[in-house]
Scaffold this active site. Sequence first.
Site, mmCIF file in Angstrom:
data_model
loop_
_atom_site.group_PDB
_atom_site.id
_atom_site.type_symbol
_atom_site.label_atom_id
_atom_site.label_comp_id
_atom_site.label_asym_id
_atom_site.label_seq_id
_atom_site.Cartn_x
_atom_site.Cartn_y
_atom_site.Cartn_z
ATOM 1 N N LYS A 102 -3.170 -2.702 17.080
ATOM 2 C CA LYS A 102 -3.570 -1.786 15.979
ATOM 3 C C LYS A 102 -5.011 -0.560 16.182
ATOM 4 C CE LYS A 102 -1.234 -2.003 11.517
ATOM 5 N NZ LYS A 102 -1.188 -0.068 11.075
ATOM 6 N N LEU B 275 0.530 -1.672 -0.259
ATOM 7 C CA LEU B 275 0.392 -0.076 0.251
ATOM 8 C C LEU B 275 1.044 1.363 -0.035
ATOM 9 C CD1 LEU B 275 -3.109 -0.218 0.672
ATOM 10 C CD2 LEU B 275 -2.996 0.531 2.748
ATOM 11 N N ASP C 47 14.398 3.891 8.964
ATOM 12 C CA ASP C 47 12.773 2.848 10.060
ATOM 13 C C ASP C 47 12.408 3.693 10.809
ATOM 14 O OD1 ASP C 47 12.146 0.607 12.077
ATOM 15 O OD2 ASP C 47 14.002 -0.189 10.745
ATOM 16 N N ASN D 50 2.283 4.556 7.325
ATOM 17 C CA ASN D 50 1.915 3.433 6.509
ATOM 18 C C ASN D 50 2.733 2.501 6.922
ATOM 19 O OD1 ASN D 50 0.706 1.923 4.061
ATOM 20 N ND2 ASN D 50 2.334 2.063 3.973
ATOM 21 N N THR E 242 -1.510 -7.031 -1.264
ATOM 22 C CA THR E 242 -0.414 -6.394 -1.035
ATOM 23 C C THR E 242 0.427 -7.331 -1.418
ATOM 24 O OG1 THR E 242 -0.426 -6.029 1.083
ATOM 25 C CG2 THR E 242 -1.672 -4.267 -0.393
ATOM 26 N N VAL F 76 -7.333 -5.391 1.077
ATOM 27 C CA VAL F 76 -5.959 -4.911 -0.183
ATOM 28 C C VAL F 76 -5.528 -6.556 -0.445
ATOM 29 C CG1 VAL F 76 -5.004 -3.256 -0.850
ATOM 30 C CG2 VAL F 76 -5.901 -3.707 1.519
ATOM 31 N N TYR G 138 -1.106 -8.389 16.372
ATOM 32 C CA TYR G 138 -1.472 -7.075 14.988
ATOM 33 C C TYR G 138 -2.547 -6.662 15.973
ATOM 34 C CZ TYR G 138 -2.583 -5.327 10.697
ATOM 35 O OH TYR G 138 -2.896 -4.458 9.386
#
Length: 276
Positions: free
Chosen positions: A170, A13, A57, A85, A207, A205, A166
């Site tokens: 988030k 993305l 980074d 992102n 990706t 998506v 994850y």
Amino acid sequence: MSSYVVTGASRGLGYAFIVHLASIPGNTVIGLVRNAESTRSRLVADGVNNITILQADITDRTALKKAADETTKITGGKLDYLINNAAFLSHISAFKTLGDFNDDPETLEADLLDSFRSNVVGVTHTINAFIPLLQSGTAKKVANISTGMADIDLINDFHIPIGAPYSISKAALNALTAKYNALYAAPSLPLSSRILFLSISPGVVATDESGVPPTPEQIEGGKAMAAQFKEYAPDFSGPISPQTSVEMVMRVLEEKSVEKGDGGRFVSHKGDQRWL
Ligand SMILES: NC(=O)c1ccc[n+]([C@@H]2O[C@H](COP(=O)([O-])OP(=O)(O)OC[C@H]3O[C@@H](n4cnc5c(N)ncnc54)[C@H](OP(=O)(O)O)[C@@H]3O)[C@@H](O)[C@H]2O)c1
């Protein structure tokens, strides 16, 4: 036109963001990546020559400060949009539950910390490095790319136990967004100086550029997720392209504003809470 910094711009993305934004005449686009040379080569191969690629980074504060200083030289000390992102997407826990690590707590702990270090601490350092530029910019907008997998109602309603590190990182990112909104869009600040912070999920998506065939675990996990997606959104017809996702995310970012009360919110590429 506007200036943009996008993190994690090497692939997926992030790469689609910089190519899309640079296709709009007049934009100044800067991509932050971990391997600048390979991203520059990719852009040359794709015939794109109006993007600046900087090495950073997002867990490295010194590199971020250097990238912010380089950006200052390019834009005259201003930045309109910061798109956070870059993210650590764990392959270890993507299709495993917390219970699957009962016999391997060290791996689970490392995975939780890796997720938090990039997806929360790294984003914090990135925002702090670029805040002075954003304060001098015109649009004053920050998008923290999140995921519907961090929606606590979705996790509860559809019983989604996999990918916990994850999702948790988030969800913390969403709280981080709200905290920055509380700080930089406070009602006590003049309207013209308030910065919009938004958590935006980009949808599902396509990706993966690795070309590596999925493992049996990934295939089974993918099928289970697809079944849950069908239940959640019966019209879901599969992942969208990075280009489509980026266009939808940018439309949302354009539409949302501090004035409309959108600061600190967690929305999808559709601008609401429909994650698919
Ligand atoms: N794809 C989806 O369906 C989907 C769904 C929901 C949310 N998202 C979110 O969308 C964003 C992009 O996802 P994607 O699918 O494009 O992921 P991806 O293809 O795995 O790309 C991740 C990007 O982040 C970079 N990155 C990772 N750790 C970094 C670090 N510490 N510092 C700097 N860069 C780092 C990677 O750089 P390297 O090339 O150096 O590894 C790469 O450019 C993520 O925030 C993800 O959580 C994606």
